[in-house]
Design an enzyme around this catalytic site. Structure first.
Site, PDB file in Angstrom:
ATOM      1  CB  SER A 145      37.221  45.171  51.709  1.00  0.00           C
ATOM      2  OG  SER A 145      36.026  44.477  52.004  1.00  0.00           O
ATOM      3  CG  HIS A 197      33.973  45.404  47.861  1.00  0.00           C
ATOM      4  ND1 HIS A 197      34.648  44.397  47.204  1.00  0.00           N
ATOM      5  CD2 HIS A 197      34.292  45.263  49.176  1.00  0.00           C
ATOM      6  CE1 HIS A 197      35.350  43.690  48.072  1.00  0.00           C
ATOM      7  NE2 HIS A 197      35.138  44.190  49.274  1.00  0.00           N
TER       8      HIS A 197
END
Length: 374
Positions: A145, A197
């Protein structure tokens, strides 16, 4: 005879067509990450603390391998499924713009810079003189991610759209799209890595603003790799996309400027696309992006790619060479702004002026002509 045998065959056929439409590297990453997860599941391996990105372990024991093992392993079925579903449209689009080898290099570069930023921020937070907070040094980050967030920023930058859709629910300014996704994921999923992230977003913006240009080699570097005997088997595959030059960190008119609202990455259109498994389409002069991002404008490259004599694909595949290029008005005079946009992509000014004249001022077609000549 079973009554649903026809529908079952239809689903299998559409699934096969959808899979064949994915570019080489994107499908390879999906296969590798999914296979690793299934092997770990069958073998009962769950010691992710040994392979995740752990700042304390990287610094104290110099376990740099964690930079890359962390992005290939996933902690659960939903984790790998969601990441791969997000990778398919993002990776496919970027691979068709950049080429398979160049995108692989960019992924490695993003993984490395994400890790370095992760380490730097964790160290600053843990050892600041005001209020030390060592939790981030022992946070175990795993999954693809972080790279996906970098891709979101890069794709949003290249798209030229002013607004993006969040899960098909509401539109947001494109410049805030990645940040809003960061907040949404953090609120909805409590066990995701905020720092992982965040570093992905920062790396994506650094790439988009050209801060990594000194680390990105020219097209000849990728051409040499593509010509290597080690990659000959991969390069000959129909899904492989060759690097054709240009500067992917500069302005690329991936879409027409007529539309101001994009369907976004995580929209209802994505789920409809993934569930329908409809093969991608191509028109005589240009391909649409409806099969990947429905509702958007025109794209630079076609979905499937022009087939070469050995079955390979190129990014610039919607305009044929020589006499097949549609030339309507040779007396067209390009503006300086249009010329500079293409010059910034690495093309020569004289060729840019000729290409714009041949394309009647259509920047998308001009890029295709220039790439075809290169």
């Amino acid at each position: 005879m079973r009554p649903n045998i026809v529908s079952e065959a239809g689903v299998q056929t559409r699934l096969a067509q959808w899979w064949e439409g994915l570019p080489f590297l994107t499908s390879a990453v999906v296969v590798v990450c999914t296979t690793i997860y299934l092997v770990c599941l069958l073998a009962g391996y769950d010691s992710f603390y040994e392979i995740c990105f752990l700042p304390s372990a990287v610094i104290s024991r110099f376990q740099v391998y964690r930079i890359f093992t962390a992005i290939l392993f996933h902690g659960s079925l939903l984790h790998v499924l969601f990441n791969m579903m997000a990778l398919v449209p993002l990776g496919s689009e970027l691979e068709r713009i950049m080429g398979s080898v160049r995108l692989l290099y960019i992924i490695i570069l993003l993984a490395t810079t994400n890790a370095l930023l992760h380490l730097l921020i964790a160290l600053l937070v843990a050892y600041n003189p005001i209020k030390p907070f060592e939790y981030l040094m022992h946070e175990c980050a795993i999954g693809f991610s972080g790279i996906l967030f970098s891709m979101i920023v890069i794709e949003t930058s290249l798209s030229g759209q002013q607004y993006r859709s969040v899960f098909g629910l509401f539109n947001v300014p494109a410049k805030w799209y990645a940040w809003i996704l960061l907040v949404v994921f953090q609120l909805v999923m409590s066990n995701v890595s905020l720092l992982g992230h965040l570093c992905g977003i920062l790396s994506g913006f650094a790439y988009s603003y050209g801060l990594f240009n000194f680390l990105i080699p020219g097209p000849s570097f990728y051409s040499k790799i593509e010509a290597s005997s080690l990659l000959s088997t991969c390069v000959r595959r129909p899904k492989f996309i060759l690097c054709t030059g240009g500067n992917p960190s500069a302005f690329i008119p991936t879409y027409s400027s007529q539309g101001t609202t994009s369907s976004g990455l995580f929209s209802a259109n994505l789920w409809r696309n993934l569930s329908s498994w409809i093969p991608q389409r191509e028109t005589s002069s240009q391909a649409t992006q409806d099969d990947i991002f429905p509702g958007r404008g025109r794209t630079l490259g076609s979905a499937q790619g022009r087939q070469l004599s050995d079955g390979r694909q190129t990014v610039n595949n919607t305009v044929a060479a020589g006499a097949e290029i549609p030339v309507h008005h040779q007396d067209y005079v390009a503006s300086e702004e249009e010329i500079q946009k293409l010059v910034s992509m690495g093309f020569e000014r004289t060729q840019v002026e000729v290409a714009l004249a041949a394309a009647d001022g259509d920047i998308n077609v001009a890029v295709e002509i220039l790439s075809q000549q290169g």
